[in-house]
Design an enzyme around this catalytic site. Structure first.
Site, short mmCIF file in Angstrom:
data_model
loop_
_atom_site.label_atom_id
_atom_site.label_comp_id
_atom_site.label_asym_id
_atom_site.label_seq_id
_atom_site.Cartn_x
_atom_site.Cartn_y
_atom_site.Cartn_z
N CYS A 382 46.26 39.35 28.12
CA CYS A 382 47.17 39.13 29.22
C CYS A 382 46.50 38.28 30.31
O CYS A 382 46.38 37.08 30.14
CB CYS A 382 47.70 40.46 29.75
SG CYS A 382 49.26 40.28 30.62
N HIS A 508 49.71 42.78 25.21
CA HIS A 508 48.58 43.71 25.17
C HIS A 508 48.43 44.29 23.76
O HIS A 508 49.01 45.34 23.47
CB HIS A 508 48.80 44.86 26.17
CG HIS A 508 48.67 44.43 27.59
ND1 HIS A 508 47.47 44.44 28.27
CD2 HIS A 508 49.59 43.97 28.47
CE1 HIS A 508 47.66 44.01 29.51
NE2 HIS A 508 48.95 43.72 29.65
N GLU A 510 46.11 45.87 22.52
CA GLU A 510 45.38 47.15 22.49
C GLU A 510 46.31 48.36 22.36
O GLU A 510 45.91 49.41 21.86
CB GLU A 510 44.48 47.30 23.72
CG GLU A 510 45.18 47.39 25.08
CD GLU A 510 45.42 46.05 25.76
OE1 GLU A 510 45.50 45.02 25.04
OE2 GLU A 510 45.54 46.02 27.00
#
Ligand code: GLN
Length: 550
Positions: A382, A508, A510
């Site tokens: 990001c 994102h 993750e």
């Protein structure tokens, strides 16, 4: 009939109530049940989206765009099911709903009170979980510690639910901490007894005590807890601290929590849990692996909880690649002062994670420049993607004033700018580009290589994006737009041509990494890191080619 398991915490916070809930969810899923987990947060913010990571840790984002507590990340990583926005409720949401209904006149002149109006709204929200997620068993974790003033309405609502739904459909688990006294080398149960007494004084008797400790719990201590807290000895679950987070379900299974809870709720397991894959994961985790070093250049590095999912995603990918990743937590504002560069140079890979606000931005840009020039693997998440593009623009447009308009409104080169739909938005809460969006990958790029499929969906949380007026000029210089929105309008992934792995995503990744399913972009990054550290087998020929331009 939906079954509910309520988890409360006692003695102190941060003892792993969220992980316990997540792991218990896994025990029940392994028995063939559809499980969902909800977190009740007693603070008055509507959601954690507007809170500083220093206050709250990471803001975790769901598919549907809800900005939630980081415990939802544990839940999803352990039960591997996508949760819904109804799975995180705050006092702020409850009160704003009750008050707006009062303003509409819904209560017909009545006096609005905590009991029953606030508690009814809480119960209503808990009841939404089975409807939204189709779960048969709903685990509900109450944030904070029993005895806190602000969690009282939540506990009262749960107490009422036990009478509304019956004991056979509800169970209470109290997670406590056994302090260790060094001088006498013993664990103490008194604080647990006190917190159970506190719980009973508000009408809740726990069915199970999960006793967390740093030391093994003997049978005598178990007996003592059972006696004083009025639970069966087998309902005292000792959970000793482990260095491998993902071992917790195995430990709880070994302690008999899964069988106890199913029996307690009158359920018949649909299948025998098969822990082979989890055991294999934990065993591999424990095996010594060649070390690699990853610098995480962030703003909130003093509080690692602020990057919880990033840390876990690194661990998942490292395990899959067969290396152990040591994370060097570097403060970007320190890099600006010339500090921390030795550590940065010692790293085999660099991650610049998400963030907001201008503090430390120049340090992150400097880290991106170093990664590009020295061909060190880089993963930008990001903000980390945006700054990688800013750095590239500064170098190739020969203008050190290129910037994101988040940090310099009058920059001559606004390489990163507000999304058109973000212009004019005044309210900060829940108004970003949030949640799952599809992304088309350009063949022959690091991103496409890593994913091995042409279209992916990823979770977003940002207001700014790559400014399309710079696509041609920067594309010519070797900035590759390897992931685009289906209409081609938004740059979702950018990477640097002729670099071992410099990839940034506007989303994102993750949030979608799972222990047994590392995220492709993290895995691709870790592979490049392992190659740089000289601890990986040589890459297949096609991976050694520089990425083609999109
Ligand atoms: N501050 C940036 C934006 O709003 C990046 C956000 C993030 O990293 N999550 O676009």
């Amino acid at each position: 009939m939906t079954k509910y398991i309520f988890l409360t915490g006692g003695v102190v916070s941060s003892v792993g109530k969220g992980v316990t809930a997540a792991a218990l969810g896994r025990l029940l899923k392994e028995r063939g049940f559809r499980v969902s987990i909800q977190k009740l947060d007693p603070y008055i913010n509507v959601d954690p989206g507007t809170m500083s990571p220093y206050q709250h840790g990471e803001v975790y984002v769901l598919d549907d765009g809800a900005e939630t507590d980081l415990d939802l990340g544990h839940y999803e990583r352990f039960i591997d099911t996508s949760l819904s926005r109804v799975c995180n409720v705050t006092t702020g949401q409850i009160y704003s709903e009750v008050i707006s209904r009062e303003r509409r006149g819904d209560f017909l002149g009545g006096t609005i009170q905590v009991i029953p109006h606030v508690t009814n709204e809480i119960k209503q929200r808990i009841g939404l979980v089975p409807k939204a997620t189709n779960a048969e068993i709903v685990l509900v974790e109450v944030g904070g510690t029993v005895g806190d003033i602000e969690s009282l309405p939540f506990l009262e609502a749960l107490r009422q639910m036990r009478s509304d739904l019956g004991r056979e459909n509800t169970a209470f688990i109290h997670v406590t901490w056994l302090p260790h006294i060094g001088a006498t080398n013993e664990l103490k149960t008194k604080p647990t007894q006190h917190s159970v007494r506190e719980l009973r004084s508000i009408g809740i008797s726990p069915d199970v005590i999960v006793a967390r400790s740093d030391h093994p719990v003997g049978d005598d201590l178990r007996g003592k807890i059972a006696l004083f807290c009025d639970v069966e000895p087998r309902a005292v679950i000792a959970l000793t601290t482990t260095s491998v987070l993902y071992e917790v379900p195995l430990l709880l299974e070994h302690e008999g929590l899964g069988d106890y809870m199913t029996a307690r709720l009158g359920l018949e397991s649909r299948k025998t849990p098969d822990w082979t894959a989890w055991e294999d994961l934990v065993n591999r985790w424990r095996q010594p692996r060649p070390q690699v070093r990853i610098a995480l250049v962030g703003k909130y590095v003093e509080l690692q909880d602020a990057y919880m999912s990033v840390r876990e995603a690194v661990r998942h990918a490292a395990l899959a690649v067969g290396v152990e990743a040591e994370i060097l937590w570097l403060h970007s504002a320190e890099l600006e002062k010339g500090k921390g560069w030795e550590e940065l140079r010692a790293a085999d890979g660099i991650i610049v994670p998400g963030g907001f606000g201008s503090r430390g931005i120049e340090g992150k840009i400097a880290a991106a420049r170093y990664a590009r020039e020295s061909k060190v693997p880089y993963l930008g998440l990001c903000l980390g993607m945006q700054l990688m593009c800013v750095e590239f623009a500064r170098t190739f447009l020969q203008s050190e004033d290129a910037n994101s308009t988040e940090f310099d409104r009058s920059t001559p080169h606004p390489v990163i700018d507000l999304l058109p739909e973000q212009r004019g938005i005044g309210n900060l809460g829940g108004t970003m580009r949030l949640g799952l969006y599809p992304c088309h990958l350009a063949p022959g790029t690091h991103a496409a290589d890593a994913y091995g499929q042409p279209i992916v969906e990823e979770r977003h949380r940002h207001r700014f994006e790559f400014n399309n007026s710079y696509r041609d000029s920067l594309g010519e210089k070797g900035l590759v737009f390897s992931g685009l929105s289906p209409d081609g309008r938004l740059v979702e992934i950018a990477e640097i041509a002729d670099h071992p792995y410099m990839v940034g995503s506007q989303f994102h990744p993750e949030f979608l990494s799972r222990p047994n399913r590392p995220h492709p972009l993290f895995k691709g990054f870790l592979e490049a890191v392992a190659r740089r550290a000289g601890v990986a087998s040589p890459a297949p020929a096609h991976k050694r080619e520089p990425a083609a331009k999109a």
